[in-house]
Enzyme design. Structure first.
Site, PDB file in Angstrom:
ATOM      1  N   GLN A 297      -4.679  -1.664  10.008  1.00 33.90           N
ATOM      2  CA  GLN A 297      -4.592  -2.889   8.759  1.00 33.90           C
ATOM      3  C   GLN A 297      -5.549  -3.590  10.075  1.00 33.90           C
ATOM      4  O   GLN A 297      -4.699  -3.954  11.283  1.00 33.90           O
ATOM      5  CB  GLN A 297      -3.160  -2.789   8.365  1.00 33.90           C
ATOM      6  CG  GLN A 297      -2.785  -4.494   7.932  1.00 33.90           C
ATOM      7  CD  GLN A 297      -3.779  -4.127   6.892  1.00 33.90           C
ATOM      8  OE1 GLN A 297      -3.394  -3.930   6.004  1.00 33.90           O
ATOM      9  NE2 GLN A 297      -3.907  -5.756   5.986  1.00 33.90           N
TER      10      GLN A 297
ATOM     11  N   ASP B  45     -11.342   2.474   3.834  1.00 30.40           N
ATOM     12  CA  ASP B  45     -12.046   1.281   4.189  1.00 30.40           C
ATOM     13  C   ASP B  45     -13.406   0.751   4.337  1.00 30.40           C
ATOM     14  O   ASP B  45     -13.318  -0.219   4.080  1.00 30.40           O
ATOM     15  CB  ASP B  45     -10.942   0.631   4.976  1.00 30.40           C
ATOM     16  CG  ASP B  45     -10.079  -0.890   5.162  1.00 30.40           C
ATOM     17  OD1 ASP B  45     -10.319  -0.724   3.761  1.00 30.40           O
ATOM     18  OD2 ASP B  45      -9.291  -1.491   5.671  1.00 30.40           O
TER      19      ASP B  45
ATOM     20  N   LYS C  37       0.823  -1.021  -0.346  1.00 29.21           N
ATOM     21  CA  LYS C  37       0.000  -0.331  -0.019  1.00 29.21           C
ATOM     22  C   LYS C  37       0.813   1.455   0.025  1.00 29.21           C
ATOM     23  O   LYS C  37       0.865   1.871  -1.221  1.00 29.21           O
ATOM     24  CB  LYS C  37      -1.161  -0.098   1.134  1.00 29.21           C
ATOM     25  CG  LYS C  37      -1.947  -1.104   0.486  1.00 29.21           C
ATOM     26  CD  LYS C  37      -3.220  -1.136   2.291  1.00 29.21           C
ATOM     27  CE  LYS C  37      -4.018  -2.252   1.886  1.00 29.21           C
ATOM     28  NZ  LYS C  37      -4.395  -2.945   3.628  1.00 29.21           N
TER      29      LYS C  37
HETATM   30  N1  GUN Z   1      -6.396  -6.872   6.734  1.00 32.05           N
HETATM   31  C1  GUN Z   1      -6.834  -7.672   5.145  1.00 32.05           C
HETATM   32  N2  GUN Z   1      -7.919  -7.045   3.797  1.00 32.05           N
HETATM   33  C2  GUN Z   1      -8.129  -6.083   4.775  1.00 32.05           C
HETATM   34  C3  GUN Z   1      -8.335  -4.533   4.386  1.00 32.05           C
HETATM   35  O1  GUN Z   1      -8.718  -3.957   3.281  1.00 32.05           O
HETATM   36  N3  GUN Z   1      -8.195  -3.867   4.974  1.00 32.05           N
HETATM   37  C4  GUN Z   1      -7.940  -3.658   6.381  1.00 32.05           C
HETATM   38  N4  GUN Z   1      -7.875  -2.435   6.469  1.00 32.05           N
HETATM   39  N5  GUN Z   1      -7.023  -4.604   6.793  1.00 32.05           N
HETATM   40  C5  GUN Z   1      -7.532  -5.559   5.701  1.00 32.05           C
END
Ligand code: GUN
Length: 294
Positions: free
Chosen positions: A97, A120, A53
């Site tokens: 995350q 998100d 990211k």
């Molecule tokens: N962990 C695995 N996929 C994701 C996601 O799309 N967003 C977040 N915040 N954590 C994750």
């Protein structure tokens, strides 16, 4: 022969476009989209995702902040970080995350993110907006799946889509997107999960199957009908002594087994995964330019 839905190249085109628009919005309005990512703990998969990211933000010309905190970090400290980012005008998107360490109340942390920076799409305001068919942030993986349908010219109107898995990140939001009365959705949706004692009863009825279970190679040829379109959301690491690293990634779908029956299918890797990051950039860009809640 099945059509391979190439998420990697679709995602790259989207990222190139976002990069181009970012240069434009900077020169015309002086805005640089900013994303802040919080990683608590040392989950190896999360570390890889967060790094991807961060690199994607830098490639797109975004302002990128990544804060890595030890798993022992108290919850109050995490809430303080979010509070600071909520007020920071250089930050347009905040992502925490998941999963978080056990001692942290995940919901409390997610609810503390300003809904206007919740790229998100996990804050209850955005979840509610999605259910109501109102504009808001949509979680990145489901948004990426809808984009794959659109770009691949797969019409969903009247199709029976079976979603396997009911997670907050994928199963629930993709279900809510699919049944909306919009030109790109309008599907008939079944969601099945561990409560079903025989998921095959449902999956064999699917015109489109979305597998988001987290179990390697769970869906095989006997679970699907001829002509099915398959979206495999799983990213599972399995041991494989024949590879240099001793492991490899597989989806929730046994790719080689279902291939002869499928009309179209996403591979793992290079299918849905790259779309998640592209949509995160898209959500952050739209947050920065202010066209999310209109
Ligand atoms: N962990 C695995 N996929 C994701 C996601 O799309 N967003 C977040 N915040 N954590 C994750």
């Amino acid at each position: 022969m099945a059509v391979l839905i190439d998420g990697k190249s679709i995602a790259q085109s989207l990222r190139d476009e976002i990069k181009r628009k970012t240069e434009l919005v900077l020169s015309q309005k002086g805005i640089t989209p900013g994303l802040a990512v919080l990683l608590v703990g040392d989950n190896p998969a999360s570390q890889v995702y967060v790094r991807s990211k961060e690199l994607a933000c830098l490639e797109a010309g975004f302002h990128s902040v990544v804060l890595r905190l030890p798993s022992s970090t108290p919850e109050v400290e995490i809430l303080e970080v979010i509070k600071r980012w909520n007020l920071d005008t250089a930050i347009h998107g905040i992502l925490v995350q998941l999963p978080m360490p056990k001692h942290i109340n995940e919901q409390k942390v997610l609810f503390s993110i300003s809904p206007t920076k919740d790229v998100d799409g996990l804050h209850p305001e955005n979840v509610g907006r999605l259910c109501l068919g109102l504009p808001g942030f949509v979680p990145c993986t489901p948004a990426g799946i809808m984009e794959l349908f659109k770009i691949s010219n797969i019409s969903l109107t009247g199709k029976h889509v079976v979603v396997v898995g009911r997670s907050n990140l994928v199963g629930k939001p993709i279900t809510n997107l699919l049944y909306q009365k919009t030109p790109n959705a309008n599907a008939i949706v079944t969601i099945c999960h561990t409560g079903a004692n025989d998921i095959r009863k449902y999956t064999t009825q699917a015109d489109v199957l979305i597998a988001a279970i987290g179990v390697p190679n769970r869906i095989t040829a006997d679970d699907v009908k001829d002509g099915v379109i398959i979206i495999d959301v799983g990213i599972n690491k399995i041991s494989d002594p024949t590879t240099k690293s001793g492991s490899r990634l597989v989806g929730d779908v046994d790719f080689n087994s279902v291939l002869p029956k499928a009309l179209a299918i996403t591979p793992v890797p290079k299918g849905v995964g790259p779309m998640t990051i592209a949509m995160l950039l898209d959500n952050t860009y739209r947050s920065a330019t202010g066209d999310v809640f209109i």
